[in-house]
Structure formats: structure tokens, C-alpha cells
Enzyme design. Structure first.
Site, PDB file in Angstrom:
ATOM      1  N   GLU A 571       0.816  -1.221   0.000  1.00  0.00           N
ATOM      2  CA  GLU A 571       0.000   0.000   0.000  1.00  0.00           C
ATOM      3  C   GLU A 571       0.849   1.269   0.000  1.00  0.00           C
ATOM      4  O   GLU A 571       0.496   2.244  -0.655  1.00  0.00           O
ATOM      5  CB  GLU A 571      -0.948  -0.004   1.204  1.00  0.00           C
ATOM      6  CG  GLU A 571      -2.000  -1.094   1.090  1.00  0.00           C
ATOM      7  CD  GLU A 571      -3.002  -1.081   2.234  1.00  0.00           C
ATOM      8  OE1 GLU A 571      -3.620  -0.044   2.486  1.00  0.00           O
ATOM      9  OE2 GLU A 571      -3.154  -2.127   2.892  1.00  0.00           O
ATOM     10  N   HIS A 587       7.863 -26.594   4.367  1.00  0.00           N
ATOM     11  CA  HIS A 587       7.156 -27.758   3.822  1.00  0.00           C
ATOM     12  C   HIS A 587       6.617 -27.477   2.430  1.00  0.00           C
ATOM     13  O   HIS A 587       5.843 -28.260   1.907  1.00  0.00           O
ATOM     14  CB  HIS A 587       6.030 -28.170   4.779  1.00  0.00           C
ATOM     15  CG  HIS A 587       6.568 -28.505   6.143  1.00  0.00           C
ATOM     16  ND1 HIS A 587       6.975 -29.768   6.500  1.00  0.00           N
ATOM     17  CD2 HIS A 587       6.825 -27.710   7.208  1.00  0.00           C
ATOM     18  CE1 HIS A 587       7.447 -29.749   7.737  1.00  0.00           C
ATOM     19  NE2 HIS A 587       7.356 -28.511   8.191  1.00  0.00           N
ATOM     20  N   LYS A 681     -13.569  -0.447  -4.547  1.00  0.00           N
ATOM     21  CA  LYS A 681     -14.738  -0.305  -3.670  1.00  0.00           C
ATOM     22  C   LYS A 681     -15.838   0.441  -4.419  1.00  0.00           C
ATOM     23  O   LYS A 681     -17.024   0.089  -4.335  1.00  0.00           O
ATOM     24  CB  LYS A 681     -14.356   0.461  -2.397  1.00  0.00           C
ATOM     25  CG  LYS A 681     -13.513  -0.369  -1.419  1.00  0.00           C
ATOM     26  CD  LYS A 681     -13.167   0.408  -0.156  1.00  0.00           C
ATOM     27  CE  LYS A 681     -12.325  -0.444   0.792  1.00  0.00           C
ATOM     28  NZ  LYS A 681     -11.902   0.238   2.002  1.00  0.00           N
TER      29      LYS A 681
HETATM   30  C1  F6R Z   1      -6.000   1.809   3.631  1.00  0.00           C
HETATM   31  C2  F6R Z   1      -5.945   0.440   4.144  1.00  0.00           C
HETATM   32  C3  F6R Z   1      -6.905  -0.575   3.646  1.00  0.00           C
HETATM   33  C4  F6R Z   1      -8.195  -0.569   4.460  1.00  0.00           C
HETATM   34  C5  F6R Z   1      -9.177  -1.630   3.967  1.00  0.00           C
HETATM   35  C6  F6R Z   1     -10.395  -1.732   4.839  1.00  0.00           C
HETATM   36  O1  F6R Z   1      -5.108   2.621   4.348  1.00  0.00           O
HETATM   37  O2  F6R Z   1      -5.126   0.158   4.955  1.00  0.00           O
HETATM   38  O3  F6R Z   1      -6.280  -1.825   3.705  1.00  0.00           O
HETATM   39  O4  F6R Z   1      -7.875  -0.807   5.808  1.00  0.00           O
HETATM   40  O5  F6R Z   1      -9.568  -1.313   2.664  1.00  0.00           O
HETATM   41  O6  F6R Z   1     -10.935  -0.486   5.091  1.00  0.00           O
HETATM   42  P1  F6R Z   1     -11.329  -0.079   6.581  1.00  0.00           P
HETATM   43  O7  F6R Z   1     -10.049  -0.172   7.354  1.00  0.00           O
HETATM   44  O8  F6R Z   1     -11.819   1.311   6.478  1.00  0.00           O
HETATM   45  O9  F6R Z   1     -12.342  -1.060   7.024  1.00  0.00           O
END
Ligand code: F6R
Length: 689
Positions: A571, A587, A681
Site C-alpha cells: 500500500e 514444507h 470499492k
Molecule cells: C487503507 C488500508 C486498507 C483498508 C481496507 C479496509 O489505508 O489500509 O487496507 O484498511 O480497505 O478499510 P477499513 O479499514 O476502512 O475497514
């Protein structure tokens, strides 16, 4: 009187570039018979005299993990120089460390990267050296010269002092620097001169006494080390000077024992060629070489590479993933200059930092403060007492939030499971505590699993900065712990983990004491910040730049940190990275090494290490690391910090955060935005984080 072998492994062997690199320098190259590394052969050679526990290695921080792994050393066998300052400070530090533990210590000082053919003879002469050193002499071995070498210093012997273990011990009358060829010939003809191989024997106390007389500045620093000071705190102004120049040339009672033992310092590629088995055309090769009409040539091919030659003579060809060297065999001394020119310029971090528009470096730096803030906030949170009495915890969450559940699992004594998906596991029942962790509160998988879970247990908590999760909790009468807004989820790990700790404790969970771990994190925040130029995280990032890290942790110990390294590198640095854990990877993954050199030549194994790992894990790491290196994999070891397993885990995790941001800077990408996650998303039609 206890005898120790002090192996000096600070040099980087630039003349053997490009095979010898910063992270895998000459002492680690498989140049000794049987494909052993030079340092392993050095240790094997001296072990019959001092035993495995008598071996000490002086090295620097960058090399210490690799050296420890190669020799299977315990941490206390490593003497780590804060910064290389030539041989006198290195030897002095070893003497001070040994003296502090054993005032009678006698030390045999050996370079880590030489070859000796006649090991029996070598040990006999050292035995004589030990006897002479017990009488107070500073003993040096003088290698009988076989040609007028201009690349070595010489020692002229004077009168005979004694006989020890059937060897003649002479007064060392004069130490001379590397001569020109006429002088070297004169030395050879004279008969009284030997090569100075940098092999010494003395009582640690005698060496320190001479240091007090001739290098008072260094002696003062060593005195502080003996009183318990951390060398890192006192090394500052230590002068860079060789042991020959700084002490041996001026000391009283210096003795030399001449020896003929087939010694070579394998100082350049020509010497390597001489030391290797050669075919009838005088061709020496390492790795896969196909040659026609090739004579008097050295070929060094990396695993999985083939070097083919036709109609060439007197060459050195060294092919590695980093560089290809083609050199006249008569000019190998000049390789060091090429190596220096090829060395990548150290980055200007201040300039690179400009891509960090949204301040991820600052966020990482303030992680320990965030953890403390979260703990303080957690003390104020009062969860309904009906939640207590749970027998296990299920954390549902994704990405940067999901990992909070894994960390939590190491901090509370109840079983903690993490669920990263839409559906909760079948086993979830009324006695389990369900925690939904979503920084944004809008992550659809988390919302789905949480809604399902609420139908199975009334023991539930939401943890978020707002969003739909907060609304859902409100609507269902579920307690919702709100944490501050304005972070990237992954940069809010302190809030996501530590806010709940005091509250869970009040609900009856046993919680680990994190006081020590937090102070370790605070020290790391200073040590790894951009203000400390050349820090370990920056060095690791440079070593991993343009590589695909395969980060390895240990089950039940450091694996959460390995996972966090992977996700943070993805990320923040926007690049591929993978993680796995021992012993499981022994393994399966290790079999994949067979072709990894071909299919993933740019990968680098990163072993996260903790002294609290199971001893068999430690052994496994050493073996897997060696297997990786033997197949041409780049590999690194990163040691955690602190005196308890949680400090080790959190420090490793935190180091990964720093490394990922420095990698982002090297990749010239802003570490903060995670466009692809948000785009996906959006494309799915859910809410944005
Ligand atoms: C962004 C990040 C992502 C979010 C993931 C879930 O900084 O770390 O991995 O954590 O998309 O989103 P949340 O944490 O808001 O439930």
C-alpha cells in the site's frame, strides 16, 4: 586462561565486485573448498583450538545478521562495531568486550576472508603463538613470501626470542607498508622478511595496555565500554587507524613466528583464479560455463545463468544479477575503482521526501505516540459488563483494520480469531465476543460479517471512526468505540489496537504489559526517522529497492509482522510483496526456490528474527537462508528489538512500516493514496473508505 578466536569481518571485499556486495561481501562468498564461505572456513579452521563457544566475530550492524546466520552464532558471540574505523578500533573493541567478561582472555585475531591450505600447520603455529602470548608477547604470524608481492605489508624479524611448541619465535623488528616491486624483490632476497597476514595472538589485557600507551583516545573509549557503556554511545570520535600502524609498529615485545601454510588473502580475482581448481586449459569456473578455445580464464556465473565463451584468454568474467564484469586477468587490482564507480549514489532523502505530500512519514513517526494516546483513551471507555465472560474473540475486518485483530491476538490471553470476509465461521456462538474493526466503518465485507455475527452473539463491539458501522451499532444497541478521524486506516493501527486493550482488561481479559514495548517503539521512532541519516530502515529499503520482498516471520512469534510488512509495502510503496511463515514454508515454499532464480530473479527473502523464536525455528531460518543464498537469492535478516516477545513483534512490525515508506520514496510514489483500493470499492458499488 581462556582462548578466543576473534574473526574480523568488517571488510566489504570491493576487489571481488560484483560478486562481493554490501549485503553479501567477500567473507560470505563460497570461495573455500567444499563451497563453504570464507568466514565459515575460517571458523572451521580455528574451532579445534577454541571450541564453538570460543568464536567471536567483530562486524558491523549491517552484516551482523548475515554473519550470525552463516556461522550459527549466539548473539553474544557477535561484537558489533557501531561504525567501521579500520582494524585498531575493531580489535580494541573485541579486547575490551572479552576483558569485561574474562580478564584473562587470550585472543587469536583472524581476518574472516583468507584461505589456508595447510590447516594442521596453521593450528600448530597458532598453538606456538598462544604459548608466546601467554608470556606477554604480542605475536604475529609471518607468512613466508613465495614471490615479491607488492600487495602486502612485510615484517622483518630480528633475534630469536624463544621456542614455543617446536616453532622459532623471533622479535618483530620492523613492520613495513606495501613496497614497490624492487623493494619487494629485495625483501624476498633478504630472507628475514615475511608477509603480514594480519593474524595475531595476544592477551586482551596486553593489547589494551599498548592501546593506552599509543592510542590513548581509543583506550579511553574502550575503558568506558569495559565499564558497561554501549559502544554506540561512545564511538563518536574514535580515530580510524590500522592495528599495524596504531599499535604493532610502536609496541614493545612484538614477536613474529614464520610460517609456511599455503596462505592467500584471495584479495582480487586473480588470486581467486589461483585458488580455484582449474582444467587443463587453466580455466576456473563457478556456476555454468560453456567454453570453446578459452584459456587461463576465470568464469563466475550466478546460479541459473550460463556464461559461454569462445576464443578468449586471460580474462575474468563475473556475471551477477547486479552487474557483469569483464576484466583482463592482469588488471584485477583495478576492480575496486570500478566497484566504487558502480556503487549507487546514496539517495538524497530530503529531496525524495517531497513525494510524501500527505505526510505518511510523520504518521509513521508518531505511531508510538498514537499507541499511548489510544491506551489513554481506552481507559475512559466503559463497556457494558454483560460483555464479559466471553471464551474467545472473533475480530472481523479487512486490510489495515483486519490486521488489528491479529495484533490483538498477541496482546490478550483469550483465543482471538480473525475473519477477513463476508461470512462468519460456523463456530461463532453466544459465548464469543464479536468485534467489528473497520477504520472507515464502511467496508462491506466487515459490515456483512458483523451483521451475520450479531444474529449469533449479543456480545459485540464496533470499532471505527464513524460510517455505516457506527450507524449499525447505534441501530442495534451495540457499543461502538469511536476512534479519531483523518487517518489512512493502515496509519491508525495504534488506535485500532490499543484503544480496546484497557476496556477488554476491565471485561476480565488478561492483557500483556506493553510498557517496555512502547518505550522500544519510541526509541525506534527516533532511530529510524529521516533525521537519522543512513538508518537501518533506509538501508533495508535500499537493499530491497527494485526487488520483490518475500517476508518471512515465525508462527506464533513474528508472523503478524511479516504480514504487516507485506501489506505496508503493497500500500505504501505500491509494489508487490509476499509473506509466509516458518515452519510452514519449510514444507512447501523452499521447494519453489529451485526455479525462483529464473522466475523471480528480483525477489529478496527477508527473514524477521527474534531471539524468542523457538530454537528449532532459529535453526530452520539459518538453513533456509543458506539454501536461499546458495540459489542466488538476495536475502536479508532483520532482528527485532527489546527484551520481551511483544517488544520484538511490535518493533519488527514498526520497522516494516518505516521500510515501506522509505521504499515509497525510492519508488518516487506518494505513500498515502491507495487509488486501486478505492476504485475497486467504488466499482463494487459499496461505500468509499
Ligand atoms: C487503507 C488500508 C486498507 C483498508 C481496507 C479496509 O489505508 O489500509 O487496507 O484498511 O480497505 O478499510 P477499513 O479499514 O476502512 O475497514
Amino acid at each position: 586462561m581462556n582462548t578466543y578466536a576473534v574473526i574480523m569481518a568488517g571488510g566489504r571485499g570491493e576487489r571481488l565486485w560484483p560478486a562481493s556486495t554490501y549485503s553479501r561481501p567477500k567473507p560470505l562468498l563460497p570461495l573455500a573448498p567444499g563451497g563453504r564461505s570464507l568466514i565459515r572456513a575460517t571458523s572451521d579452521r580455528v574451532m579445534p583450538l577454541v571450541g564453538a563457544e570460543g568464536v567471536r566475530v567483530v562486524t558491523d550492524e549491517g552484516l551482523a545478521p548475515a554473519v550470525a546466520g552463516e556461522l550459527g552464532l549466539a548473539l553474544e558471540q557477535l561484537i558489533v562495531e557501531p561504525e567501521g574505523r579500520n582494524t585498531a578500533p575493531a580489535v580494541g573493541l573485541a579486547a575490551a568486550v572479552l576483558m569485561a567478561q574474562d580478564p584473562d582472555a587470550l585472543m587469536i585475531v583472524l581476518p574472516a576472508d583468507h584461505l589456508v591450505e595447510d590447516e594442521e600447520e596453521f593450528r600448530c603455529v597458532l598453538q606456538a603463538g598462544v604459548e608466546a602470548a601467554q608470556k606477554g608477547h604480542l605475536v604475529t604470524l609471518g607468512v613466508r613470501p613465495s614471490f615479491p608481492a607488492t600487495g602486502y605489508g612485510y615484517i622483518r624479524r630480528g633475534e630469536r626470542l624463544a621456542e614455543a611448541a617446536d616453532r622459532q619465535v623471533f622479535r618483530a623488528e620492523r613492520f613495513v607498508e606495501k613496497p614497490d616491486s624492487r623493494t619487494a624483490q629485495a625483501y624476498l632476497d633478504d630472507g628475514r622478511y615475511s608477509w603480514n597476514a594480519g593474524i595475531f595472538v595476544w592477551r586482551a589485557a596486553r593489547l589494551l595496555e599498548e592501546a593506552r600507551g599509543h592510542l590513548p583516545g581509543l583506550a579511553g573509549v574502550l575503558q568506558e565500554v569495559m565499564r558497561g557503556a554501549d559502544p554506540r554511545d561512545v564511538w563518536g570520535e574514535v580515530e580510524s587507524i590500522s592495528i599495524d600502524y596504531g599499535i604493532m609498529e610502536k609496541a614493545s615485545d612484538v614477536a613474529v613466528i614464520p610460517v609456511d601454510m599455503g596462505w592467500s588473502d584471495v584479495g582480487d580475482w586473480h588470486a581467486v583464479w589461483q585458488s580455484m581448481p582449474r582444467d587443463e586449459a587453466e580455466v576456473a569456473s563457478m556456476g555454468r560455463h560453456i567454453g570453446e578455445e578459452t584459456r587461463r580464464t576465470l568464469v563466475w556465473a550466478s546460479p541459473n545463468r550460463t556464461v559461454a565463451t569462445l576464443g578468449v584468454e586471460d580474462l575474468v568474467i563475473v556475471d551477477t544479477p547486479e552487474a557483469l564484469l569483464i576484466c583482463d586477468r592482469g588488471q584485477t587490482q583495478g576492480v575496486r575503482d570500478l566497484a566504487r564507480r558502480a556503487r549507487p549514489e546514496l539517495p538524497d532523502w530530503a529531496e525524495l521526501r517531497k513525494v510524501d505530500a500527505d505526510g505518511m512519514l510523520d504518521a509513521v513517526r508518531s505511531f508510538p505516540a498514537q499507541c499511548r494516546e489510544a491506551l489513554a483513551a481506552g481507559v475512559e471507555i466503559d463497556l457494558p459488563i454483560q460483555l464479559s465472560g466471553f471464551d474467545r474473540i472473533l475480530c472481523v475486518g479487512m486490510g489495515g483494520s483486519g490486521i488489528a485483530g491479529d495484533v490483538l491476538g498477541r496482546l490478550v490471553d483469550a483465543p482471538v480469531h480473525t475473519c477477513r470476509g463476508y461470512d462468519i465461521p460456523e463456530w461463532l456462538g453466544p459465548d464469543a465476543l464479536l468485534i467489528a474493526v473497520s477504520y472507515s466503518g464502511n467496508t462491506e465485507e466487515t459490515l456483512s460479517a458483523f451483521s451475520q455475527g450479531l444474529r449469533r452473539t449479543r456480545r459485540a463491539i464496533g470499532l471505527c471512526s464513524g460510517g455505516e458501522l457506527a450507524e449499525l451499532c447505534n441501530a442495534k444497541g451495540v457499543p461502538c468505540v469511536q476512534i479519531p478521524q483523518g487517518y489512512q486506516p493502515r496509519a491508525a493501527l495504534g488506535h485500532l489496537v490499543f484503544t480496546l486493550l484497557p476496556a477488554l482488561e476491565r471485561l476480565g481479559a488478561q492483557v500483556v504489559d506493553v510498557t517496555h514495548a512502547l518505550s522500544v517503539l519510541e526509541d525506534l521512532a527516533t532511530e529510524l526517522s529521516p533525521d537519522t541519516a543512513g538508518n537501518e530502515a533506509q538501508r533495508l529499503a535500499l537493499a530491497l529497492h527494485r526487488r520483490v520482498p518475500l517476508v518471512y516471520g515465525a508462527h506464533g512469534s513474528t508472523e503478524v509482522a511479516a504480514m504487516r510488512w507485506k501489506t505496508q509495502i503493497n500500500e505504501n510503496a505500491k509494489q508487490p510483496a509476499f509473506w509466509d511463515a516458518l515452519p510452514e514454508l519449510c514444507h512447501n515454499e523452499i521447494v519453489g526456490y529451485e526455479l525462483a532464480g529464473q522466475l523471480m530473479p528480483q525477489s529478496a527473502a527477508v527473514f524477521l528474527r527474534s531471539p524468542f523464536d523457538h530454537p528449532r525455528i532459529t535453526k530452520r531460518i539459518e538453513l533456509v537462508n543458506r539454501a536461499a543464498r546458495d540459489r542466488g537469492h538476495a536475502s536479508l535478516e532483520v532482528w527485532g528489538r527489546g527484551d520481551d516477545p511483544i517488544a520484538q513483534l511490535l518493533s519488527l512490525l514498526y520497522m516494516g512500516d518505516w521500510v515501506s515508506v522509505y521504499l515509497a520514496l525510492l519508488n518516487a510514489v506518494d505513500p498515502t493514496p491507495v487509488g486501486p483500493i478505492e476504485d475497486l470499492k467504488r466499482a463494487l458499488g459499496g461505500s468509499e473508505s
